[in-house]
Scaffold this motif. Structure first.
Motif, PDB file in Angstrom:
ATOM      1  N   PHE A  56      52.921  33.073  34.918  1.00 54.59           N
ATOM      2  CA  PHE A  56      52.455  31.975  34.080  1.00 54.59           C
ATOM      3  C   PHE A  56      51.041  32.198  33.573  1.00 54.59           C
ATOM      4  O   PHE A  56      50.472  31.329  32.932  1.00 54.59           O
ATOM      5  N   GLY A  57      50.449  33.317  33.886  1.00 52.84           N
ATOM      6  CA  GLY A  57      49.076  33.567  33.462  1.00 52.84           C
ATOM      7  C   GLY A  57      48.084  32.636  34.129  1.00 52.84           C
ATOM      8  O   GLY A  57      47.059  32.283  33.560  1.00 52.84           O
ATOM      9  N   THR A  58      48.382  32.261  35.367  1.00 54.76           N
ATOM     10  CA  THR A  58      47.545  31.310  36.095  1.00 54.76           C
ATOM     11  C   THR A  58      46.190  31.931  36.408  1.00 54.76           C
ATOM     12  O   THR A  58      46.110  32.986  37.021  1.00 54.76           O
ATOM     13  N   LYS A  59      45.154  31.252  35.966  1.00 55.44           N
ATOM     14  CA  LYS A  59      43.796  31.734  36.190  1.00 55.44           C
ATOM     15  C   LYS A  59      43.361  31.431  37.624  1.00 55.44           C
ATOM     16  O   LYS A  59      43.855  30.517  38.270  1.00 55.44           O
ATOM     17  N   ALA A  60      42.409  32.204  38.107  1.00 55.59           N
ATOM     18  CA  ALA A  60      41.780  31.974  39.405  1.00 55.59           C
ATOM     19  C   ALA A  60      40.310  31.681  39.146  1.00 55.59           C
ATOM     20  O   ALA A  60      39.736  32.162  38.174  1.00 55.59           O
ATOM     21  N   ASP A  61      39.710  30.903  40.009  1.00 57.87           N
ATOM     22  CA  ASP A  61      38.282  30.670  39.840  1.00 57.87           C
ATOM     23  C   ASP A  61      37.492  31.604  40.760  1.00 57.87           C
ATOM     24  O   ASP A  61      38.051  32.241  41.648  1.00 57.87           O
ATOM     25  N   ALA A  62      36.197  31.683  40.522  1.00 52.38           N
ATOM     26  CA  ALA A  62      35.339  32.600  41.283  1.00 52.38           C
ATOM     27  C   ALA A  62      35.269  32.223  42.758  1.00 52.38           C
ATOM     28  O   ALA A  62      34.949  33.065  43.598  1.00 52.38           O
ATOM     29  N   PHE A  63      35.577  30.979  43.100  1.00 49.27           N
ATOM     30  CA  PHE A  63      35.495  30.521  44.485  1.00 49.27           C
ATOM     31  C   PHE A  63      36.717  30.911  45.309  1.00 49.27           C
ATOM     32  O   PHE A  63      36.691  30.815  46.521  1.00 49.27           O
ATOM     33  N   ARG A  64      37.756  31.354  44.647  1.00 48.10           N
ATOM     34  CA  ARG A  64      38.969  31.780  45.358  1.00 48.10           C
ATOM     35  C   ARG A  64      38.632  33.055  46.119  1.00 48.10           C
ATOM     36  O   ARG A  64      38.226  34.053  45.533  1.00 48.10           O
ATOM     37  N   GLU A  65      38.827  33.031  47.433  1.00 50.50           N
ATOM     38  CA  GLU A  65      38.386  34.157  48.264  1.00 50.50           C
ATOM     39  C   GLU A  65      39.289  35.377  48.165  1.00 50.50           C
ATOM     40  O   GLU A  65      38.832  36.503  48.271  1.00 50.50           O
ATOM     41  N   SER A  66      40.588  35.170  48.018  1.00 50.72           N
ATOM     42  CA  SER A  66      41.505  36.308  47.930  1.00 50.72           C
ATOM     43  C   SER A  66      42.619  35.972  46.955  1.00 50.72           C
ATOM     44  O   SER A  66      42.701  34.856  46.446  1.00 50.72           O
ATOM     45  N   GLY A  67      43.465  36.952  46.695  1.00 50.63           N
ATOM     46  CA  GLY A  67      44.582  36.714  45.797  1.00 50.63           C
ATOM     47  C   GLY A  67      44.172  36.548  44.355  1.00 50.63           C
ATOM     48  O   GLY A  67      44.686  35.695  43.638  1.00 50.63           O
TER      49      GLY A  67
END
Length: 143
Positions: A56-67
């Motif tokens: 789905f092209g799901t974005k991650a934010d900079a605070f996400r530690e892994s994945g």
């Protein structure tokens, strides 16, 4: 894998995962086929889908530690293409990608309403280019 094979493989999971959630499996399947497709129109055609199970092209934010993974992606403003590096979520499986999207839509009622309206527009080839411009995605349709 063809579009039909993809639908046959993941359709039953999506149908089961969406039972009782007031979300439409057909609309979510259409989104995976349109938004994250490679040149052949199949989601595995994109690097994000094939290597990172993000359909789905799901974005991650900079605070996400892994994945998460940083990849170059295209955007469009007033018809002009630009390339940026963005963080995207990495999933262990395609099913985890579906579950992540479902949870996002369930948590974000406003996003769910906008998503439903946008996907209805996306389902018609004639209006795809307008929807693409509104979502800032590449207005080139897969074959």
């Amino acid at each position: 894998m063809t579009r039909i094979e993809y639908i046959k493989l993941f359709g039953p999971y999506m149908i089961e995962a969406l039972k009782g959630k007031k979300l439409f499996p057909s609309v979510m399947m259409a989104q995976t086929l349109l938004e994250r497709a490679g040149n052949d129109g199949v989601p595995e055609g994109s690097l994000l889908a094939s290597k990172y199970n993000n359909h789905f092209g799901t974005k991650a934010d900079a605070f996400r530690e892994s994945g998460k993974v940083a990849l170059r992606t295209n955007g469009f403003i007033k018809g002009e293409r630009f390339t940026v590096k963005q963080l995207f979520r990495v999933h262990e499986s395609v099913q985890q990608s579906f579950d992540d999207r479902i949870q996002f839509l369930l948590r974000n009622t406003a996003s769910r309403k906008v998503e439903s309206l946008m996907l209805l527009v996306l389902l018609t080839r004639q209006n795809y280019y307008n929807a693409a411009a509104m979502q800032q995605i590449d207005p080139v349709l897969p074959n």
